[in-house]
Design an enzyme around this catalytic site. Sequence first.
Site, PDB file in Angstrom:
ATOM      1  N   ASP A 188      29.368  25.495   1.447  1.00  0.00           N
ATOM      2  CA  ASP A 188      29.200  24.236   0.724  1.00  0.00           C
ATOM      3  C   ASP A 188      27.744  23.770   0.780  1.00  0.00           C
ATOM      4  OD1 ASP A 188      29.432  21.834  -0.553  1.00  0.00           O
ATOM      5  OD2 ASP A 188      31.044  21.058   0.714  1.00  0.00           O
ATOM      6  N   LYS A 205      33.297  13.324 -11.745  1.00  0.00           N
ATOM      7  CA  LYS A 205      32.037  13.474 -11.017  1.00  0.00           C
ATOM      8  C   LYS A 205      31.359  14.724 -11.562  1.00  0.00           C
ATOM      9  CE  LYS A 205      30.308  14.748  -6.428  1.00  0.00           C
ATOM     10  NZ  LYS A 205      30.672  15.097  -5.055  1.00  0.00           N
ATOM     11  N   LYS A 220      22.055  12.407   3.945  1.00  0.00           N
ATOM     12  CA  LYS A 220      22.954  11.822   4.932  1.00  0.00           C
ATOM     13  C   LYS A 220      23.065  12.701   6.154  1.00  0.00           C
ATOM     14  CE  LYS A 220      24.934  11.615   1.414  1.00  0.00           C
ATOM     15  NZ  LYS A 220      25.683  11.764   0.205  1.00  0.00           N
ATOM     16  N   GLU A 239      21.363   6.957 -11.218  1.00  0.00           N
ATOM     17  CA  GLU A 239      22.592   7.764 -11.311  1.00  0.00           C
ATOM     18  C   GLU A 239      23.849   6.892 -11.259  1.00  0.00           C
ATOM     19  OE1 GLU A 239      24.672   9.523  -8.198  1.00  0.00           O
ATOM     20  OE2 GLU A 239      23.083   9.297  -6.709  1.00  0.00           O
ATOM     21  N   VAL A 254      23.165  13.461  -8.606  1.00  0.00           N
ATOM     22  CA  VAL A 254      21.713  13.629  -8.617  1.00  0.00           C
ATOM     23  C   VAL A 254      21.329  14.784  -9.547  1.00  0.00           C
ATOM     24  CG1 VAL A 254      19.718  14.322  -7.209  1.00  0.00           C
ATOM     25  CG2 VAL A 254      21.317  12.588  -6.355  1.00  0.00           C
TER      26      VAL A 254
HETATM   27  N1  PSU Z   1      24.903   9.816  -1.536  1.00  0.00           N
HETATM   28  C1  PSU Z   1      25.622   8.662  -1.417  1.00  0.00           C
HETATM   29  N2  PSU Z   1      26.605   8.414  -2.280  1.00  0.00           N
HETATM   30  C2  PSU Z   1      26.923   9.297  -3.254  1.00  0.00           C
HETATM   31  C3  PSU Z   1      26.166  10.519  -3.385  1.00  0.00           C
HETATM   32  C4  PSU Z   1      25.177  10.729  -2.497  1.00  0.00           C
HETATM   33  O1  PSU Z   1      25.379   7.860  -0.546  1.00  0.00           O
HETATM   34  O2  PSU Z   1      27.834   9.019  -4.025  1.00  0.00           O
HETATM   35  C5  PSU Z   1      26.475  11.446  -4.528  1.00  0.00           C
HETATM   36  C6  PSU Z   1      25.205  11.756  -5.316  1.00  0.00           C
HETATM   37  O3  PSU Z   1      25.503  11.583  -6.693  1.00  0.00           O
HETATM   38  C7  PSU Z   1      24.946  13.220  -5.013  1.00  0.00           C
HETATM   39  C8  PSU Z   1      26.328  13.727  -4.793  1.00  0.00           C
HETATM   40  O4  PSU Z   1      24.264  13.890  -6.046  1.00  0.00           O
HETATM   41  O5  PSU Z   1      26.976  12.689  -4.057  1.00  0.00           O
HETATM   42  C9  PSU Z   1      26.378  15.046  -4.060  1.00  0.00           C
HETATM   43  O6  PSU Z   1      27.678  15.550  -4.125  1.00  0.00           O
HETATM   44  P1  PSU Z   1      27.948  17.057  -3.682  1.00  0.00           P
HETATM   45  O7  PSU Z   1      27.681  17.077  -2.204  1.00  0.00           O
HETATM   46  O8  PSU Z   1      29.371  17.303  -4.036  1.00  0.00           O
HETATM   47  O9  PSU Z   1      26.986  17.918  -4.460  1.00  0.00           O
HETATM   48 MN    MN Z   2      29.762  20.667  -2.355  1.00  0.00          MN
END
Ligand code: PSU
Ligand code: MN
Length: 302
Positions: A138, A86, A159, A25, A106
């Site tokens: 969220d 993004k 995380k 990714e 992802v």
């Molecule tokens: N984990 C990381 N760095 C990142 C991401 C995840 O350590 O940049 C990114 C991945 O691309 C994941 C996205 O799919 O954050 C999730 O974002 P959101 O919570 O807005 O869906």
């Molecule tokens: Mn979100």
Amino acid sequence: MDRFLTIGDEVASALAARKPVVALETTILSHGMPYPRNLETANDVERIVREAGAVPATIAILGGRIRVGLTAAELERVGTAKDVLKLSRADLPYALAAGKDGATTVAATMICAHLAGIRVFATGGIGGVHRGFERTMDVSADLEELARTPVVVVCAGAKALLDLPRTLELLETLGVPAIAYGSDEFPAFWSRQSGLRAPLRLDSPAEIARFANVKRDLGLTGATLIVNPIPEPDEIPSTEMARHIEIAVSEAQKAGVSGKAVTPWLLDRILQSTGGKSLEANVALVKNNARLAALIAAERGL
Ligand code: PSU
Ligand code: MN
């Protein structure tokens, strides 16, 4: 799909010859790590995939086309440009329709990998259910995507700044197998321990491939999610991470950060408060995941 998709020559030949290919990714580069560490990491990860016998297929949207397999110059464009979007499932068509550049999360990387016929994908951490979800709703679109799109996704868990117990519950509800590699515990990205038991455990790339093949043959849609603990020398213990996370989450709330900005904001804040340690752990776990993904991609029948 030719209207939307350009597969690089090396990736296209590998797919035609049924050689192992690993999708990678780009949001982690554009929104997850600072320059120049992001580009070094992207190049290192591609090299690791090659050394493990597979072809890397880094995915991004460039000039409104889905690109699978980037040149060094294109990687640099994604890793340095300030206006890279993004992109997740919801906005992938926007970037294509408007002819923009974008990095794939992802969720979006899974969609593009599947369109290209790639079956294994390595990343850092998946998105999940955010803390305070009762107020904000969220929940990352990554979770729904895992329920839909048939790829093997190798990550280091989610995380610990997310709500991990609820993330695991939702994965179960959505029918996504969360399989810990060589461990009984669900790993928490920077830390090997989360205090949560992993729903499933497998101990070799061959077992993982067999699982994914059976899932496909049963006609079950969706991903096989492999959670691969960060190597011990690289981890930051969960007790140490906890205070950095507390601070970052409460500051994000006070600052009113919302939507797509939440994850990048928190990662950056934690990078600062750990004095760069969280970034080093992040780099190490991505490399570790790339290696495992290459070994899985090399298994027969996948
Ligand atoms: N984990 C990381 N760095 C990142 C991401 C995840 O350590 O940049 C990114 C991945 O691309 C994941 C996205 O799919 O954050 C999730 O974002 P959101 O919570 O807005 O869906
Ligand atoms: Mn979100």
